[in-house]
Design a protein around this motif. Sequence first.
Motif, short mmCIF file in Angstrom:
data_model
loop_
_atom_site.label_atom_id
_atom_site.label_comp_id
_atom_site.label_asym_id
_atom_site.label_seq_id
_atom_site.Cartn_x
_atom_site.Cartn_y
_atom_site.Cartn_z
N SER A 1 0.06 -0.11 4.96
CA SER A 1 0.14 -0.85 6.21
C SER A 1 1.34 -0.39 7.04
O SER A 1 1.24 -0.27 8.26
CB SER A 1 0.20 -2.36 5.93
N ASN B 1 -6.51 2.69 11.76
CA ASN B 1 -7.62 2.31 12.62
C ASN B 1 -7.60 0.82 12.94
O ASN B 1 -7.88 0.41 14.06
CB ASN B 1 -8.95 2.67 11.95
N ALA B 2 -7.27 0.01 11.94
CA ALA B 2 -7.25 -1.44 12.16
C ALA B 2 -6.17 -1.81 13.17
O ALA B 2 -6.41 -2.58 14.10
CB ALA B 2 -7.02 -2.16 10.83
N VAL C 1 -4.67 -8.07 10.91
CA VAL C 1 -5.54 -7.10 10.21
C VAL C 1 -5.84 -7.56 8.79
O VAL C 1 -6.02 -6.75 7.89
CB VAL C 1 -4.89 -5.69 10.19
N THR D 1 -8.87 -5.95 6.93
CA THR D 1 -8.67 -4.60 6.40
C THR D 1 -7.71 -4.62 5.21
O THR D 1 -7.88 -3.86 4.26
CB THR D 1 -8.15 -3.68 7.51
N GLY E 1 -14.61 -7.58 6.32
CA GLY E 1 -13.59 -6.57 6.60
C GLY E 1 -14.20 -5.20 6.81
O GLY E 1 -13.86 -4.49 7.74
N GLU F 1 -16.01 -5.21 10.12
CA GLU F 1 -15.16 -5.36 11.30
C GLU F 1 -14.69 -4.05 11.89
O GLU F 1 -14.84 -3.78 13.06
CB GLU F 1 -13.93 -6.19 10.94
N GLY F 2 -14.07 -3.23 11.06
CA GLY F 2 -13.49 -2.05 11.69
C GLY F 2 -13.29 -0.91 10.72
O GLY F 2 -13.14 0.24 11.10
N ALA F 3 -13.32 -1.25 9.44
CA ALA F 3 -12.96 -0.24 8.46
C ALA F 3 -13.90 0.97 8.54
O ALA F 3 -13.46 2.10 8.64
CB ALA F 3 -13.01 -0.84 7.07
#
Lengths: 299, 276
Positions: free
Chosen positions: B91, B159-160, B191, B194, B268, B271-273
């Motif tokens: 992170s 990316n998150a 986030v 993620t 998760g 969503e975006g992963a």
Amino acid sequence: MPRSASRVRTHRAVTPWLFLLPGLAVVAVFSLYPVLSTFSKAFTDARTLTGGHWVGTANFRGLLHDEQFWVALRNSLLYVLLVVPFTVLLPLLLALLVQKQIPGVAFFRAAFYTPVVASVVVVSLIWVWMLDDRGLVNGILHVLGAGPVDFLGDSWLLLLSAMALTVWKGLGYYMIVYLAALGNVPRELHEAAAVDGAGPLRRFRSVTVPAVRPTMVLVGALSSVAAFKVFSEVYLVAGPTGGPAGQDTTLVMLVQRTGTGLNGRVGYASAISLVVFAVALLLMLLVLRADRTDRKEKY
Amino acid sequence: MSRTPGWEKALRYLLMLLVLAVTVGPFLWQLSTSLKSTTEDVYTSPPRLLPGHPTAHNYAEVADIIPVWDYALNSLKVAVASVLTNLAGASMAGYALARLRFRGRKAAGLAFVLALLVPLESIVIAQFTMMRDLDLANTLTAVVLPGAVGALNVLLMRNAFAALPREVEEAAVIDGANAWQRFVRIGLPSVRGTLAVVAIFAFMGAWDDFLWPLIVLTDSDKFTLTVGLNFLHGTFAQNPRLVAAGTVIAVAPLIVMFACLQRYFFRGVGEGAVKG
């Protein structure tokens, strides 16, 4: 105040690197540096306990005459050839099956993911037990009136069993990848095609496949590299020595067997590792090259 | 949403049950085998799906033969350590790559992409010799280190963070929050999906890994569960009940954990992963 302004500037320059330090250190020390060290060791006769001397291309010339190496290379390539088509197609069909929001579908999605969650050792042990000559699979075959199949005795059947295991274990993982992609396919496309009188098969071919094509390519790239590097399934199903007469050895099994132990031939194993590295990258490039249509979908 | 015809629904459920049998069936079969007593024939034809007289005896016996609980504890240590290092390291690095402007940002990002492309299987020997040189071979630390911050996790986090709207942070900058405060107070809470995905992947990856611990661990008291089970497989293959009990011990915690977190996980991922 000029002093604080310069301090802010130093902060701005240093802070990001403090954030990056742990991650970069791990990646540099344990992933990137070992690549360089593999490259340099591949040209030495290093052993586990000794540094070794430069021997030029002797290791690679040795590979050319090493029958085990060719068997292993054949098996690893066969793995890619037979596993990847199933890994690209079956999870897509599975994703289509669980895409629709009908009651209970969340349970099925999660349940189909179970083989992914379980460790490869566990699923291999389960499958070895099921494929035993008196195991569940032969029990079912017997009920159906088919003779017992010696899955674990024949070197080809062993390899095919390990491949089936790999496909089975990956189903849920790639299903999720496809589900995310299918979520982005506009519903109108399907409706328009349906209005034009296209049946489900036709719609699959002319709407779904083109829409998820970038994802299929991605799955193809990921799974071919994974299949080429296969170790655990074959090691566990066929045994550490790679089945009868070592005929089921894969390249990574050969790396493990050659390079470890008190008298491991680190130099030679590094040379085999380089072959794994090179072919894996080549496979990735080949599959990605096959698709130049849509680059925006990827990172 | 348009109505689904009845026959289509029925077909879907039928197919899903079929796939369920193929994906989950083997685990249930293993559970059933592990509960069969030594007096019960496990090789009947046709196969008997349920144990005649369920017993937990095999679980006690497998623990007598190999220290399965110690192995489980080793696996747990490795997995928890890996989750913590990955959450923190990935992170932080992801935040820097997505949210901070600095010279060398592209090069730093490239380092992670390159690391992602390295097939880990092709560098295990080099990693092993390095651990020997560092005097870490045959320790649990050596098992954790190479995967302590996964390159893929860094890119997922990047990316998150990159998907967050800029305005929120601009307000914080005006309020005088430094990068660390913005990361902890604004970045991380946004986030969570993620982070959950990274945590699950890190836990599963560490708990399930086989090749690396097999190579780096030599003393049987340091074994993780996967390496220990392989040993069980080799030595006691004649008694499938014991092997079955061992595998159930290895897989049950993961299935329970996944069952609890799966909502979070699927959200998760959606969503975006994966979308990036």
